[in-house]
Design an enzyme around this catalytic site. Structure first.
Site, PDB file in Angstrom:
ATOM      1  N   LYS A 156       0.862  -1.192   0.000  1.00 41.95           N
ATOM      2  CA  LYS A 156       0.000   0.000   0.000  1.00 41.95           C
ATOM      3  C   LYS A 156       0.894   1.237   0.000  1.00 41.95           C
ATOM      4  O   LYS A 156       1.765   1.393   0.870  1.00 41.95           O
ATOM      5  CB  LYS A 156      -0.860  -0.046   1.250  1.00 41.95           C
TER       6      LYS A 156
HETATM    7  C1  E4P Z   1      -8.213   1.953   3.564  1.00 43.42           C
HETATM    8  O1  E4P Z   1      -7.545   1.126   3.007  1.00 43.42           O
HETATM    9  C2  E4P Z   1      -7.852   2.615   4.795  1.00 43.42           C
HETATM   10  O2  E4P Z   1      -7.115   1.753   5.621  1.00 43.42           O
HETATM   11  C3  E4P Z   1      -8.997   3.091   5.601  1.00 43.42           C
HETATM   12  O3  E4P Z   1     -10.218   2.923   5.018  1.00 43.42           O
HETATM   13  C4  E4P Z   1      -8.718   4.429   6.162  1.00 43.42           C
HETATM   14  O4  E4P Z   1      -9.741   4.958   6.858  1.00 43.42           O
HETATM   15  P1  E4P Z   1     -10.079   4.812   8.391  1.00 43.42           P
HETATM   16  O5  E4P Z   1      -8.971   4.051   9.085  1.00 43.42           O
HETATM   17  O6  E4P Z   1     -10.205   6.204   8.882  1.00 43.42           O
HETATM   18  O7  E4P Z   1     -11.357   4.053   8.393  1.00 43.42           O
END
Ligand code: E4P
Length: 222
Positions: free
Chosen positions: A88
């Protein structure tokens, strides 16, 4: 639409694998921190939970890295830890360059922190396997997301990019509905959001009606 859990808490992951036949996992530095464990320890544990499956697990590189070569170096290291790992990488000029290089090395990537169609386009051009538009974060700042996923999906389809959309930072059932109808390939959310999405007050009310009817039905020996 595939169901991904957004978490690094092993008990939550085990639960969703067992109950929902989870399609994959996304993590981010916040989730890793919330696990209360060091980065490499927790991702090794997570790799073990997915071992022997073909379910993708997105693991984010150190968000401090701004040099594409360093991002690639860490991405290669992560990809060697598990065949399930998808690297990622945050959206940026260096991030897109790193995605391009990792893709050429045959490593799957997830372009994260996507807030515009133009960022999604750069990610797709670079060969990102997944693209993660953040719905909840946009809405938290008062932006409408009604057409966001639709536009990203249309851009990918019209220009024949293979990247899959993971609708991310999902906060409620309505958003799950919206992104499903808009053409997201996958959705990622926390455990509580999915558990809420399986419930409805009318269902609870209906169960009470059916329970009362069950109790009032003559028994076999009456
Ligand atoms: C997506 O891959 C992210 O990890 C995620 O949705 C980020 O958002 P959040 O942790 O605020 O829900």
């Amino acid at each position: 639409m595939k169901l991904f859990l957004d978490s690094a808490i092993t008990d939550e992951i085990k639960h969703s694998l067992e109950y929902w036949d989870l399609d994959g996992l996304t993590t981010n530095p916040k989730h890793i921190k919330n696990s209360g464990k060091p980065f490499f320890r927790v991702i090794e544990e997570i790799a073990g939970l997915f071992s022997g499956t073909d379910k993708p697990v997105s693991v984010e590189v150190d968000p401090h890295l701004t040099d594409w070569e360093k991002i690639v170096e860490q991405g290669v290291k992560l990809s060697k830890m598990s065949p399930n790992f998808v690297v990622k990488v945050g959206a940026s000029e260096s991030g897109f360059k790193a995605i391009r290089e990792l893709t050429q090395l045959g490593i799957r990537t997830n372009a994260t922190l996507i807030f515009s169609v133009s960022q999604a386009w750069h990610a797709a051009r670079a060969g990102a396997y997944f693209i993660s538009p953040f719905i909840g974060w946009k809405e938290a700042y008062g932006e409408s997301t009604t057409t966001f996923i639709l536009e990203v999906a249309e851009m990918l389809e019209r220009h024949e990019y293979d990247s899959q959309i993971i609708a991310a930072a999902i906060r409620n059932s309505r958003q799950i509905t919206d992104v499903a109808l808009a053409g997201a390939h996958c959705v990622t959310a926390g455990l509580a959001v999915y558990q809420e999405s399986m419930q409805n007050p009318y269902t609870v009310h209906g169960e009470k009606i059916f329970q009362a009817a069950w109790d009032e039905t003559p028994s076999e020996d009456s």
